[in-house]
Every structure is written in C-alpha cells, then in structure tokens.
Design a protein around this motif. Structure first.
Motif, mmCIF file in Angstrom:
data_model
loop_
_atom_site.group_PDB
_atom_site.id
_atom_site.type_symbol
_atom_site.label_atom_id
_atom_site.label_comp_id
_atom_site.label_asym_id
_atom_site.label_seq_id
_atom_site.Cartn_x
_atom_site.Cartn_y
_atom_site.Cartn_z
ATOM 1 N N VAL A 177 0.863 -1.041 0.046
ATOM 2 C CA VAL A 177 0.114 0.084 -0.010
ATOM 3 C C VAL A 177 0.848 1.163 0.012
ATOM 4 N N GLU A 178 2.030 1.245 0.911
ATOM 5 C CA GLU A 178 2.748 2.322 0.815
ATOM 6 C C GLU A 178 3.547 2.719 -0.356
ATOM 7 N N ALA A 179 3.972 1.493 -0.865
ATOM 8 C CA ALA A 179 4.678 1.411 -2.375
ATOM 9 C C ALA A 179 3.877 2.017 -3.396
ATOM 10 N N VAL A 180 2.651 1.606 -3.353
ATOM 11 C CA VAL A 180 1.924 2.126 -4.414
ATOM 12 C C VAL A 180 1.443 3.786 -4.329
ATOM 13 N N ARG A 181 1.367 4.075 -3.176
ATOM 14 C CA ARG A 181 1.190 5.312 -2.729
ATOM 15 C C ARG A 181 2.401 6.489 -3.154
ATOM 16 N N LEU A 182 3.701 5.882 -3.049
ATOM 17 C CA LEU A 182 4.956 6.642 -3.477
ATOM 18 C C LEU A 182 5.038 6.491 -4.882
ATOM 19 N N TRP A 183 4.801 5.525 -5.657
ATOM 20 C CA TRP A 183 4.953 5.374 -6.986
ATOM 21 C C TRP A 183 3.767 6.470 -7.731
ATOM 22 N N ARG A 184 2.446 6.506 -7.009
ATOM 23 C CA ARG A 184 1.641 7.516 -7.837
ATOM 24 C C ARG A 184 1.977 8.896 -7.314
ATOM 25 N N THR A 185 2.770 8.973 -6.086
ATOM 26 C CA THR A 185 3.284 10.444 -5.955
ATOM 27 C C THR A 185 4.403 10.901 -6.869
ATOM 28 N N MET A 186 4.861 9.726 -7.366
ATOM 29 C CA MET A 186 6.072 10.152 -8.548
ATOM 30 C C MET A 186 5.342 10.414 -9.671
ATOM 31 N N LEU A 187 4.320 9.775 -9.881
ATOM 32 C CA LEU A 187 3.898 9.927 -11.179
ATOM 33 C C LEU A 187 2.945 11.629 -11.112
ATOM 34 N N GLY A 188 2.755 11.881 -10.009
ATOM 35 C CA GLY A 188 2.097 13.436 -9.890
ATOM 36 C C GLY A 188 3.100 14.370 -10.400
ATOM 37 N N TYR A 189 4.407 14.194 -10.201
ATOM 38 C CA TYR A 189 5.444 14.939 -10.387
ATOM 39 C C TYR A 189 5.971 14.742 -12.089
ATOM 40 N N ASP A 190 5.725 13.452 -12.446
ATOM 41 C CA ASP A 190 6.458 13.021 -13.635
ATOM 42 C C ASP A 190 5.309 11.887 -14.066
ATOM 43 N N PRO A 191 4.257 12.273 -15.049
ATOM 44 C CA PRO A 191 3.117 11.254 -15.360
ATOM 45 C C PRO A 191 3.800 10.258 -16.437
ATOM 46 N N LEU A 192 4.864 10.504 -16.811
ATOM 47 C CA LEU A 192 5.468 9.579 -17.892
ATOM 48 C C LEU A 192 6.661 8.903 -17.089
ATOM 49 N N ASN A 193 6.886 8.619 -15.690
ATOM 50 C CA ASN A 193 7.772 8.063 -15.090
ATOM 51 C C ASN A 193 8.118 6.481 -15.340
ATOM 52 N N GLN A 194 8.847 5.957 -15.999
ATOM 53 C CA GLN A 194 9.012 4.577 -16.584
ATOM 54 C C GLN A 194 8.881 3.557 -15.432
ATOM 55 N N THR A 195 9.673 4.036 -14.261
ATOM 56 C CA THR A 195 9.933 3.220 -13.327
ATOM 57 C C THR A 195 8.710 2.982 -12.462
ATOM 58 N N ALA A 196 7.877 4.015 -12.257
ATOM 59 C CA ALA A 196 6.709 4.299 -11.428
ATOM 60 C C ALA A 196 5.556 3.218 -12.397
ATOM 61 N N LEU A 197 5.438 3.462 -13.618
ATOM 62 C CA LEU A 197 4.498 2.984 -14.255
ATOM 63 C C LEU A 197 4.902 1.488 -14.460
ATOM 64 N N GLU A 198 5.880 1.001 -14.563
ATOM 65 C CA GLU A 198 6.299 -0.650 -14.827
ATOM 66 C C GLU A 198 6.035 -1.135 -13.475
ATOM 67 N N ARG A 199 6.491 -0.475 -12.355
ATOM 68 C CA ARG A 199 6.262 -1.151 -10.928
ATOM 69 C C ARG A 199 4.680 -1.126 -10.625
ATOM 70 N N LEU A 200 3.962 -0.355 -10.995
ATOM 71 C CA LEU A 200 2.593 -0.479 -10.768
ATOM 72 C C LEU A 200 1.826 -1.312 -11.772
ATOM 73 N N ARG A 201 2.245 -1.439 -12.996
ATOM 74 C CA ARG A 201 1.763 -2.401 -13.889
ATOM 75 C C ARG A 201 2.199 -3.826 -13.572
ATOM 76 N N ALA A 202 3.087 -4.164 -12.969
ATOM 77 C CA ALA A 202 3.660 -5.486 -12.316
ATOM 78 C C ALA A 202 2.801 -6.029 -11.268
ATOM 79 N N LEU A 203 2.064 -5.152 -10.441
ATOM 80 C CA LEU A 203 1.329 -5.347 -9.457
ATOM 81 C C LEU A 203 0.267 -6.475 -9.789
ATOM 82 N N PRO A 204 0.072 -7.389 -8.760
ATOM 83 C CA PRO A 204 -1.314 -8.385 -9.177
ATOM 84 C C PRO A 204 -2.614 -7.523 -9.231
ATOM 85 N N ARG A 205 -3.280 -7.990 -10.168
ATOM 86 C CA ARG A 205 -4.634 -7.353 -10.214
ATOM 87 C C ARG A 205 -5.729 -7.781 -9.200
#
Length: 286
Positions: free
Chosen positions: A258-286
């Motif tokens: 939960v905390e990791a997701v919050r941080l990655w989404r915070t990253m996207l708030g500053y950089d919507p195309l940030n590949q690290t955050a996007l890849e980590r979020l896509r890799a999470l189980p649905r």
C-alpha cells in the motif's frame, strides 16, 4: 573536485549594480536594460539577455558594468575566451575594477589556471580585504591544488564577510557540501534561505544535505518547495523522484504494498511518464 569548485565560483558570482558614467536619464535606461538582462538570464534565455546588454551598450559603450555583464553572458554561453577578452578590456582602462577582477579570476579557475586566478583575487583583496567572493575564490585556488589548510583560512574569511549576501552563503554551502563538511554546508544553506526563501538552488542543495544526514522528510520538503517555485527545475525533480523511488522499493521489500503504491503514484504526480513508477504499478497483481 577542481572543476566542480571552479563551476560554483562561476555559477554564483553576484551582480552588483554600479552607477553608469552618463547622463542621469541615460544612466537609468542603461540600468533598466541591465536588470532586464538579468531577468532573461534567470529564465535561461541567454540570447535575450545578450540583446538587452547590447541595447545598454548602445546607450553608453563605455559603461564598465554593461561590458562585464556581456562577459558574464559570454561565459554562460560557453565562450570563455570572449569573456576573458572583454574583462581584460575593462581592466585595461580600470585596473581596480573589483567585479571584473573577481570574474576574471572565476574564469581562469574554470580554465584550470588557479595561479592566474589567485593573482586576480589577491588584487581584489588588496583593495577590499573583506571581499567574500575573492576569499571564496582564493580558497578554491588552494583546493584545486589540494592545499586544504590554506583553503580553510580563506573559507573562514569568506564566511565572516558573507553578511546578508544570500548567493555567497549559497556558494559557501555548496563548497562545504562538496568537501563533505555537512554541518557547515547545512548552516550556510539554511542562512541563504533565511535571506532568500525563494532560492531554488539553495533549496535543491540543502535537500541533498538533508538526504545525506538521513533526514529524507526534510529533503523532500525542500525539493517540493523548489518545484513549487520552479516546476521545470530538473535537479529538484530528479532528486525528489529518486528518493521517492528508493522509499517505494524499501516499502515493497518490507511487504508494504500500500505504501509503495502511494509513493509510485506520488512520483507520477511529478512525472506522469515516469517509467519506473509505471512499470512497478503494472507489475502488481490485479
């Protein structure tokens, strides 16, 4: 180390307005153009800054400050030889011009000639013993030759002379930071921000100092403030995103998704195309 210290001297040399030797009305027009050039340079538009200085020189070709500003813009544009030539021309007619001497010292440091730079700084200090920028420049010439003991004495003199000069405190903080003297760096950078709370460069630098001493919350606050003032500041964005990414990875390693997701989404708030955050979020189980 040597090049970094030379860069700091070049990057933060303060511009001090001087009276132009022409009629009062023209003098004000000259100063207006020079201040306009500073505003354009602060926006990284060097061509517009150059045009403003050239307009000032049309009004008064002999204005020493305008000629020094042109040299500063040449230096910022990478034409160090033209900058040195321009400063030498100023000094040919006014050998005691402190600003021209100081800037020629900075540029000689940039070119890797600390002995020549020290000569110019010594000339400044012979005329103005409390000149903080010349003290800092002299310290840099000693650091360039790995003579830390001599450098320390001049750094102390620069600190004693800094007064209310936010840019000089910033340059001192950056120097101490590069030397690994974290407590000194923090003190100087925080003093710079007391004098100029909107100083984005000081905010970025003090954030790095906070990060080094393990105060990531303070570091992030500093970088967020810098981005609030200048959303395009690449250094602040890179530092903040790097720290957020590191925190997210630590959270995941502890199983705190939960905390990791919050941080990655915070990253996207500053950089919507940030590949690290996007890849980590896509890799999470649905």
């Amino acid at each position: 180390m040597t090049r970094s210290l030379c860069i700091l001297a070049l990057a933060w040399a303060i511009l001090r307005p001087v009276a132009a030797p022409c009629a009062q009305e023209d003098a004000q027009m000259v100063m207006d153009q020079l201040f306009l050039s500073q505003e354009w340079q602060a926006k990284n538009n060097l061509e517009a800054a150059r045009r403003a200085v050239q307009d000032a020189l049309k009004l008064d070709p002999s204005d020493a400050f305008a000629r020094i500003r042109l040299a500063q813009i040449d230096a910022a544009s990478g034409n160090v030889r033209a900058a040195l030539d321009g400063l030498s021309q100023v000094l040919a007619s006014d050998s005691g011009n402190l600003l021209a001497l100081t800037w020629r010292g900075h540029l000689q440091l940039w070119q890797g000639d600390p002995a020549a730079a020290q000569g110019d700084y010594a000339r400044v200090l012979s005329l103005d013993p409390a000149n903080g920028w010349a003290c800092l420049g002299t310290a840099a010439t000693f650091l360039a030759r790995d003579r830390r003991r001599e450098a320390a004495a001049y750094l102390a003199r620069a600190q004693a002379s800094a007064g209310d000069d936010a840019d000089l405190h910033l340059a001192l903080g950056d120097t101490f930071s590069r030397l690994g003297l974290t407590a000194n760096a923090r003190m100087e950078l925080e003093r710079s921000l007391e004098l100029n709370p909107r100083g984005t460069r000081a905010l970025v630098a003090v954030g790095e100092v906070y990060r080094r001493i393990g105060q990531e919350g303070l570091a992030q606050d500093a970088w967020r403030q810098a981005l609030a003032l200048d959303p395009l500041d690449a250094r602040a964005r890179f530092a903040l995103l790097t720290t957020l990414s590191r925190q997210a990875e630590r959270a995941m390693s502890r199983g705190n998704t939960v905390e990791a997701v919050r941080l990655w989404r915070t990253m996207l708030g500053y950089d919507p195309l940030n590949q690290t955050a996007l890849e980590r979020l896509r890799a999470l189980p649905r």
